[in-house]
Scaffold this motif. Sequence first.
Motif, PDB file in Angstrom:
ATOM      1  N   ILE A 120       0.414   5.761  -2.392  1.00 32.19           N
ATOM      2  CA  ILE A 120       1.647   5.363  -3.080  1.00 32.19           C
ATOM      3  C   ILE A 120       2.906   5.853  -2.352  1.00 32.19           C
ATOM      4  O   ILE A 120       3.864   5.083  -2.210  1.00 32.19           O
ATOM      5  N   PRO A 121       2.965   7.087  -1.832  1.00 37.63           N
ATOM      6  CA  PRO A 121       4.179   7.497  -1.112  1.00 37.63           C
ATOM      7  C   PRO A 121       4.485   6.616   0.112  1.00 37.63           C
ATOM      8  O   PRO A 121       5.650   6.337   0.397  1.00 37.63           O
ATOM      9  N   LEU A 122       3.454   6.150   0.797  1.00 38.55           N
ATOM     10  CA  LEU A 122       3.672   5.267   1.944  1.00 38.55           C
ATOM     11  C   LEU A 122       4.161   3.895   1.489  1.00 38.55           C
ATOM     12  O   LEU A 122       5.043   3.302   2.113  1.00 38.55           O
ATOM     13  N   ILE A 123       3.595   3.389   0.393  1.00 35.41           N
ATOM     14  CA  ILE A 123       4.056   2.112  -0.159  1.00 35.41           C
ATOM     15  C   ILE A 123       5.516   2.242  -0.591  1.00 35.41           C
ATOM     16  O   ILE A 123       6.329   1.350  -0.332  1.00 35.41           O
ATOM     17  N   LYS A 124       5.845   3.354  -1.214  1.00 40.75           N
ATOM     18  CA  LYS A 124       7.232   3.577  -1.643  1.00 40.75           C
ATOM     19  C   LYS A 124       8.170   3.606  -0.450  1.00 40.75           C
ATOM     20  O   LYS A 124       9.266   3.039  -0.496  1.00 40.75           O
ATOM     21  N   GLU A 125       7.743   4.234   0.626  1.00 38.81           N
ATOM     22  CA  GLU A 125       8.583   4.270   1.825  1.00 38.81           C
ATOM     23  C   GLU A 125       8.784   2.864   2.389  1.00 38.81           C
ATOM     24  O   GLU A 125       9.887   2.500   2.801  1.00 38.81           O
ATOM     25  N   CYS A 126       7.737   2.052   2.374  1.00 37.50           N
ATOM     26  CA  CYS A 126       7.873   0.654   2.829  1.00 37.50           C
ATOM     27  C   CYS A 126       8.827  -0.111   1.933  1.00 37.50           C
ATOM     28  O   CYS A 126       9.638  -0.911   2.414  1.00 37.50           O
ATOM     29  N   TYR A 127       8.740   0.110   0.641  1.00 38.72           N
ATOM     30  CA  TYR A 127       9.652  -0.523  -0.304  1.00 38.72           C
ATOM     31  C   TYR A 127      11.102  -0.171   0.047  1.00 38.72           C
ATOM     32  O   TYR A 127      11.961  -1.049   0.129  1.00 38.72           O
ATOM     33  N   GLU A 128      11.366   1.115   0.261  1.00 39.61           N
ATOM     34  CA  GLU A 128      12.733   1.562   0.581  1.00 39.61           C
ATOM     35  C   GLU A 128      13.211   0.983   1.909  1.00 39.61           C
ATOM     36  O   GLU A 128      14.369   0.585   2.033  1.00 39.61           O
ATOM     37  N   ILE A 129      12.331   0.920   2.892  1.00 39.36           N
ATOM     38  CA  ILE A 129      12.683   0.340   4.200  1.00 39.36           C
ATOM     39  C   ILE A 129      13.063  -1.121   4.025  1.00 39.36           C
ATOM     40  O   ILE A 129      14.088  -1.579   4.524  1.00 39.36           O
ATOM     41  N   ARG A 130      12.231  -1.884   3.325  1.00 38.21           N
ATOM     42  CA  ARG A 130      12.491  -3.317   3.172  1.00 38.21           C
ATOM     43  C   ARG A 130      13.746  -3.563   2.335  1.00 38.21           C
ATOM     44  O   ARG A 130      14.525  -4.472   2.613  1.00 38.21           O
ATOM     45  N   LYS A 131      13.963  -2.741   1.333  1.00 39.31           N
ATOM     46  CA  LYS A 131      15.163  -2.870   0.498  1.00 39.31           C
ATOM     47  C   LYS A 131      16.413  -2.607   1.339  1.00 39.31           C
ATOM     48  O   LYS A 131      17.398  -3.335   1.259  1.00 39.31           O
ATOM     49  N   ARG A 132      16.349  -1.563   2.156  1.00 40.49           N
ATOM     50  CA  ARG A 132      17.465  -1.232   3.041  1.00 40.49           C
ATOM     51  C   ARG A 132      17.707  -2.346   4.066  1.00 40.49           C
ATOM     52  O   ARG A 132      18.844  -2.725   4.345  1.00 40.49           O
TER      53      ARG A 132
END
Length: 136
Positions: A120-132
């Motif tokens: 989940i922490p890696l998925i969250k980081e991908c989410y933040e990257i794509r959002k940015r």
Amino acid sequence: MHNINNKSNYTEEYHLNGKPNNIVELYNELKKQILKIGEIIFIIPRQKYIAYKVSNNFKGTFVNITFQKSGIELNLCFGKDSYGNFKRKYQNNDMIKRWNDKYNYCVMYLKKNNELDKIIPLIKECYEIRKRDLKK
């Protein structure tokens, strides 16, 4: 807001049909945790996978999910600009099974609920990257 975009004939149920109960339960827990990551997440079932996106366009995908006989395959998607940094940071992560340098994603396999804490922490980081990346 969580939106299931169903412009095609494919649904989450289509992908879960015939899967063992443990895989269905694992997916439901994964989905529940992914939806906690952000306020706006689009769930878009496709023919071969289920896409989770920060926006309803091609660039918004942060994870694609496919179902295997004994688990769930996750393709964590990054923008081209962020891929190198993410790969350096997680190069030795034992949960990542392979990297795809051509299309800027990595592959992970989820087989048990106790692995969610690592994924989940890696998925969250991908989410933040794509959002940015969408704000650029």
